[in-house]
Each structure stands twice: as C-alpha cells, then as structure tokens.
Scaffold this motif. Sequence first.
Motif, mmCIF file in Angstrom:
data_model
loop_
_atom_site.group_PDB
_atom_site.id
_atom_site.type_symbol
_atom_site.label_atom_id
_atom_site.label_comp_id
_atom_site.label_asym_id
_atom_site.label_seq_id
_atom_site.Cartn_x
_atom_site.Cartn_y
_atom_site.Cartn_z
ATOM 1 N N GLY A 24 0.812 -1.213 0.000
ATOM 2 C CA GLY A 24 0.000 0.000 0.000
ATOM 3 C C GLY A 24 0.839 1.254 0.000
ATOM 4 O O GLY A 24 0.507 2.250 -0.657
ATOM 5 N N GLY A 25 1.957 1.206 0.710
ATOM 6 C CA GLY A 25 2.864 2.346 0.720
ATOM 7 C C GLY A 25 3.497 2.589 -0.635
ATOM 8 O O GLY A 25 3.625 3.737 -1.077
ATOM 9 N N VAL A 26 3.886 1.523 -1.301
ATOM 10 C CA VAL A 26 4.471 1.662 -2.641
ATOM 11 C C VAL A 26 3.442 2.248 -3.605
ATOM 12 O O VAL A 26 3.760 3.134 -4.413
ATOM 13 N N VAL A 27 2.202 1.787 -3.516
ATOM 14 C CA VAL A 27 1.144 2.319 -4.379
ATOM 15 C C VAL A 27 0.920 3.806 -4.085
ATOM 16 O O VAL A 27 0.778 4.629 -4.998
ATOM 17 N N GLY A 28 0.909 4.180 -2.811
ATOM 18 C CA GLY A 28 0.687 5.574 -2.436
ATOM 19 C C GLY A 28 1.804 6.487 -2.876
ATOM 20 O O GLY A 28 1.568 7.622 -3.321
ATOM 21 N N VAL A 29 3.036 6.037 -2.765
ATOM 22 C CA VAL A 29 4.179 6.857 -3.188
ATOM 23 C C VAL A 29 4.235 6.933 -4.706
ATOM 24 O O VAL A 29 4.465 8.006 -5.284
ATOM 25 N N ALA A 30 4.042 5.797 -5.370
ATOM 26 C CA ALA A 30 4.108 5.786 -6.832
ATOM 27 C C ALA A 30 2.985 6.622 -7.448
ATOM 28 O O ALA A 30 3.183 7.278 -8.470
ATOM 29 N N GLY A 31 1.822 6.625 -6.830
ATOM 30 C CA GLY A 31 0.703 7.397 -7.348
ATOM 31 C C GLY A 31 0.718 8.857 -6.925
ATOM 32 O O GLY A 31 -0.115 9.629 -7.376
ATOM 33 N N GLN A 32 1.665 9.231 -6.059
ATOM 34 C CA GLN A 32 1.753 10.597 -5.523
ATOM 35 C C GLN A 32 0.389 11.073 -5.011
ATOM 36 O O GLN A 32 -0.058 12.180 -5.297
ATOM 37 N N PHE A 33 -0.269 10.199 -4.226
ATOM 38 C CA PHE A 33 -1.557 10.557 -3.650
ATOM 39 C C PHE A 33 -1.376 11.684 -2.647
ATOM 40 O O PHE A 33 -0.261 11.940 -2.165
ATOM 41 N N ARG A 34 -2.497 12.343 -2.338
ATOM 42 C CA ARG A 34 -2.442 13.389 -1.319
ATOM 43 C C ARG A 34 -2.042 12.726 0.001
ATOM 44 O O ARG A 34 -2.579 11.692 0.370
ATOM 45 N N GLY A 35 -1.089 13.293 0.682
ATOM 46 C CA GLY A 35 -0.566 12.706 1.916
ATOM 47 C C GLY A 35 0.372 11.548 1.640
ATOM 48 O O GLY A 35 0.450 10.602 2.430
ATOM 49 N N TRP A 36 1.101 11.615 0.528
ATOM 50 C CA TRP A 36 1.981 10.503 0.143
ATOM 51 C C TRP A 36 3.095 10.291 1.158
ATOM 52 O O TRP A 36 3.725 9.239 1.180
#
Length: 186
Positions: A24-36
């Motif tokens: 989930g962390g990799v997905v969040g960082v790769a997607g540059q989500f808000r609050g990455w």
Amino acid sequence: MGQIEWAMWANEQALAAGLILLTGGVVGVAGQFRGWQFAAYAVAAGAFVCLLEYPRSKRAKGTSVARTGQYCFTVCVKAFGPLTRNYYVRAFLHAAICVPGGFMLATVLGCVCLGIASLIYLAAAIRGEHWEPILPKKETRKPVAQSIKNPPQNPPPRPPAELRRKQAKDLEAAAYDNPMPVTLDE
C-alpha cells in the motif's frame, strides 16, 4: 484438545500485514496521492514489520518448522533481547506503527491487519507466551553398525542360512540336501 498458541497466529498475521502495508505504501508513493508522506512511512514501517516478523518462534510442542533463510533474521531479532522476545512489547509496537497508516486509503488495509495482529500478540502475552528462536540442530552421527559395513553378497530372496547352497569346490559337500522327503508316485 490442545491449547492454542496465539503467537503463531499473530506472527503470520503480522507478516501478512507488513507485506500489505509495504504494498500500500508503494502504491501511495508511486501514485503521488495526497498525503503521500504517510505512504513513504508505510513503506518503511512495512519493511520493518516484515524483518521483525519473518523469523518464526519455536512452538511449545517443539514441532516448529523454520522459514527458508530465517536464520540470519533470527540472529538479528535475538540480538535485541527482551525488546523482541516479549509479546507485550510487540503488541504495543505494532499498535503504534499502524496508526499513521490509517490516514491514507492505500495503507488502511495494512493498518487494520497490523492492528489485528497487535491484538493477537496481546492475547499471546496475556497467556504467558514469549518468543524463542529456532536454532539449527547439530546432527550427531551414530556409528555405523557392523552389519551395514558388510552388505550381503547374494541378491534377494535369500533362503535361511541352513538351506543355503554350499560352495561348489567340494562337489559332494555342495550337493543340495532337500529337507523334504521325495517319493515317487506311481
């Protein structure tokens, strides 16, 4: 019925939670989500949880099976002594690690799984369980028996010793003695 070893279940749950948190962390960082930044934390926390939880503990019955390559991780976890052996510490550590994962959608599942693992570790600690390392056993070789050193000379099936053929050097002595009387039926 035997008693449930809660630590074994907590270990499997925490290892899976660490992998889910890491993913989930990799997905969040790769997607540059808000609050990455929470996702970057989840990558580090997931990797830490996986390294902490990879070595299995020895079971009370002694029927433990070590994971592949767990020995080097076991040495590292064993080096921290009571901080890693005590399940109360692990329960509170996992509960504290999972909190920041709840602030981002990509890491919520890992956060929930790690929270459940924390509760299972707390149950294990209350029941008095603690982490014991699985160390490799040193095999002691037994001396080889005399009968194994000298294998049989003739192939199976082997008749009993008293019915075996004698050596053919002396033809009269080598003649086969039939133990059953032979009669002519006419």
